[in-house]
Design an enzyme around this catalytic site. Sequence first.
Site, PDB file in Angstrom:
ATOM      1  N   GLN A  13      47.797  37.186  60.218  1.00 30.13           N
ATOM      2  CA  GLN A  13      46.646  38.007  59.834  1.00 30.13           C
ATOM      3  C   GLN A  13      45.403  37.653  60.652  1.00 30.13           C
ATOM      4  O   GLN A  13      44.795  38.511  61.307  1.00 30.13           O
ATOM      5  CB  GLN A  13      46.350  37.798  58.348  1.00 30.13           C
ATOM      6  CG  GLN A  13      45.002  38.356  57.902  1.00 30.13           C
ATOM      7  CD  GLN A  13      44.592  37.904  56.522  1.00 30.13           C
ATOM      8  OE1 GLN A  13      44.693  38.669  55.581  1.00 30.13           O
ATOM      9  NE2 GLN A  13      44.113  36.671  56.393  1.00 30.13           N
ATOM     10  N   LEU A  60      54.122  24.128  68.984  1.00 28.09           N
ATOM     11  CA  LEU A  60      53.153  23.060  68.753  1.00 28.09           C
ATOM     12  C   LEU A  60      53.797  21.677  68.682  1.00 28.09           C
ATOM     13  O   LEU A  60      53.099  20.673  68.782  1.00 28.09           O
ATOM     14  CB  LEU A  60      52.367  23.321  67.466  1.00 28.09           C
ATOM     15  CG  LEU A  60      51.366  24.476  67.497  1.00 28.09           C
ATOM     16  CD1 LEU A  60      50.611  24.540  66.174  1.00 28.09           C
ATOM     17  CD2 LEU A  60      50.392  24.348  68.652  1.00 28.09           C
ATOM     18  N   ALA A  82      47.730  28.397  64.123  1.00 29.60           N
ATOM     19  CA  ALA A  82      49.133  28.231  63.756  1.00 29.60           C
ATOM     20  C   ALA A  82      49.308  27.065  62.797  1.00 29.60           C
ATOM     21  O   ALA A  82      48.642  26.036  62.912  1.00 29.60           O
ATOM     22  CB  ALA A  82      49.977  28.001  65.000  1.00 29.60           C
ATOM     23  N   THR A 126      40.697  24.542  55.971  1.00 24.04           N
ATOM     24  CA  THR A 126      40.938  25.361  54.787  1.00 24.04           C
ATOM     25  C   THR A 126      40.215  24.806  53.571  1.00 24.04           C
ATOM     26  O   THR A 126      40.012  23.586  53.465  1.00 24.04           O
ATOM     27  CB  THR A 126      42.453  25.422  54.479  1.00 24.04           C
ATOM     28  OG1 THR A 126      42.666  26.013  53.183  1.00 24.04           O
ATOM     29  CG2 THR A 126      43.072  24.034  54.454  1.00 24.04           C
ATOM     30  N   GLU A 128      41.528  24.470  50.857  1.00 23.94           N
ATOM     31  CA  GLU A 128      42.493  23.638  50.138  1.00 23.94           C
ATOM     32  C   GLU A 128      42.217  22.153  50.355  1.00 23.94           C
ATOM     33  O   GLU A 128      42.705  21.313  49.597  1.00 23.94           O
ATOM     34  CB  GLU A 128      43.919  23.978  50.565  1.00 23.94           C
ATOM     35  CG  GLU A 128      44.408  25.344  50.115  1.00 23.94           C
ATOM     36  CD  GLU A 128      44.764  25.404  48.632  1.00 23.94           C
ATOM     37  OE1 GLU A 128      45.130  24.354  48.066  1.00 23.94           O
ATOM     38  OE2 GLU A 128      44.682  26.499  48.042  1.00 23.94           O
ATOM     39  N   TYR A 150      50.571  20.737  52.327  1.00 23.67           N
ATOM     40  CA  TYR A 150      49.845  21.614  53.245  1.00 23.67           C
ATOM     41  C   TYR A 150      48.409  21.140  53.423  1.00 23.67           C
ATOM     42  O   TYR A 150      47.911  21.000  54.545  1.00 23.67           O
ATOM     43  CB  TYR A 150      49.872  23.053  52.713  1.00 23.67           C
ATOM     44  CG  TYR A 150      48.868  23.970  53.366  1.00 23.67           C
ATOM     45  CD1 TYR A 150      49.089  24.473  54.646  1.00 23.67           C
ATOM     46  CD2 TYR A 150      47.692  24.333  52.705  1.00 23.67           C
ATOM     47  CE1 TYR A 150      48.168  25.314  55.248  1.00 23.67           C
ATOM     48  CE2 TYR A 150      46.768  25.173  53.296  1.00 23.67           C
ATOM     49  CZ  TYR A 150      47.013  25.665  54.575  1.00 23.67           C
ATOM     50  OH  TYR A 150      46.087  26.485  55.161  1.00 23.67           O
ATOM     51  N   LYS A 154      46.451  19.509  56.672  1.00 26.96           N
ATOM     52  CA  LYS A 154      45.212  20.110  57.163  1.00 26.96           C
ATOM     53  C   LYS A 154      44.067  19.091  57.171  1.00 26.96           C
ATOM     54  O   LYS A 154      43.156  19.175  58.001  1.00 26.96           O
ATOM     55  CB  LYS A 154      44.841  21.322  56.306  1.00 26.96           C
ATOM     56  CG  LYS A 154      45.656  22.572  56.595  1.00 26.96           C
ATOM     57  CD  LYS A 154      45.264  23.192  57.931  1.00 26.96           C
ATOM     58  CE  LYS A 154      45.853  24.574  58.115  1.00 26.96           C
ATOM     59  NZ  LYS A 154      45.414  25.194  59.401  1.00 26.96           N
ATOM     60  N   HIS A 180      40.740  34.246  52.517  1.00 24.89           N
ATOM     61  CA  HIS A 180      40.335  35.496  53.159  1.00 24.89           C
ATOM     62  C   HIS A 180      41.573  36.375  53.307  1.00 24.89           C
ATOM     63  O   HIS A 180      42.614  35.931  53.776  1.00 24.89           O
ATOM     64  CB  HIS A 180      39.641  35.236  54.489  1.00 24.89           C
ATOM     65  CG  HIS A 180      40.329  34.247  55.370  1.00 24.89           C
ATOM     66  ND1 HIS A 180      40.365  32.896  55.092  1.00 24.89           N
ATOM     67  CD2 HIS A 180      41.013  34.406  56.524  1.00 24.89           C
ATOM     68  CE1 HIS A 180      41.042  32.267  56.032  1.00 24.89           C
ATOM     69  NE2 HIS A 180      41.456  33.165  56.913  1.00 24.89           N
TER      70      HIS A 180
END
Length: 344
Positions: A13, A60, A82, A126, A128, A150, A154, A180
Site C-alpha cells: 500500500q 533484504l 519492506a 510504527t 506499535e 513485529y 521494528k 494508515h
Amino acid sequence: MARRALITGVTGQDGAYLARLLLDKGYEVYGAIRRAASQTLPRLRELGIADAIRPVTLELNEFSNLLRALEQVRPDEVYNLAAQSFVHTSFEQPIYTGDVGALGVTRVLEAIRAVNPAIRFYQASTSELFGKAQTMPQSERTPFYPRSPYAVAKLYAHWITVNYRESYDLHASAGILFNHESPLRGPEFITRKVTLALARIRHGQQDVLEVGNVEAQRDWGFAGDYVEGMWRMLQQPQAADYVLATGRAYSVGRFIELAADALGFSIGWEGTGKATRGIDRRSGRVLVTINPIHYRPAEVDLLVGDFSKAKERLGWQPTVALPDLVAMMAEADDRRVRDGRLML
C-alpha cells in the site's frame, strides 16, 4: 537530471502511493521486488503507474544483492518500507520477522555506508513501538514498550537507524507512523477485512464478519497523506524522527459502524466481551461476531499520536478524516465485489 529513488516494499500500500507521489515530482522510481512477490503488481496497476516503475530484484536478507542493487541504481533516496508487517503472523514467525524487519534494515544501512553515504534513507517505523503506551498521546519522546515480535523487530530497526545517523552522519530518518489505511490496504489488516467483508455481505457472498477485540482503539489516517510525510522527511537539511498521526483514536467497533453506514447497514451492539455481536438494526440480522482466534497474545489497547513536531518542522498534517477514509474504502470494495474485480 531527475532524482532517483529506490523503494523497498513497492508492491504494498505505502509503496504504491509513495511511488505515485515521487513520479509526480519527477523522480526516476526504482521498485525493489522479491522474486516471490506477485509480478502482476496489482496496487501499482490500480494507480496506473506499474509501467513507470523500474523493477529491481532485491532480498533484504542477502547483503551482496543489496550492494549490487545500490551500485546499479545509484539512488539519491532509499525508502525502506519492506517488512513482515502482520502483527498476528509475527507471533507465528518471530525469527523470520526479526531477520527481515530488524537485521534487514542493518544490511540496507551497511550497504548505503559502503556504496554512497550521501544517500538519504527513510525507515518505516510504527506506532506499535509504543505498545503498552506509557503516556497519552504518544510523541517522539514517549518511551517504547513493544508488545509483539513485529514491534520488537521494528524497535531494533528504529534504533539502528538512529545509531547509523549518529555514528556515521548518514541522513537517516525514521517515520513513526500510526495506522494508515486506504482502498489499497491488504485484506489481512482489520480495516480492509471489515470493508471487504461487509461489501460481500451486502452482495450475498458472505454471511458474517468475524473479528477479535472491538474495544481496541487506534489512530487511523489516510496512507496517501502519510507518504507525503515520508518524502518531506528526506528533504530536510538534517535527518530526524517524526510521528505521523491524526491525534484522534477510534475503536475497532466504531470503524465497523462507519463501514456499515457507508454500505447501507446500521450496526447496534449486543453482549459484552467475547459474546459481543453486531446486529443490523434495519433487518435484525447478525453481521458481526467475535472469534477469540483473532485476539493477540499480548494486546495493544490504545494508541493515539501527537504529530506536532511534523506539523511544525515539515509543514505536514493529515487531510482525510476517518469517516471519509472509511467511506472511501467501503465504496471501493463495494465496486470490486459488485463487478467481480477483487484485487490484492
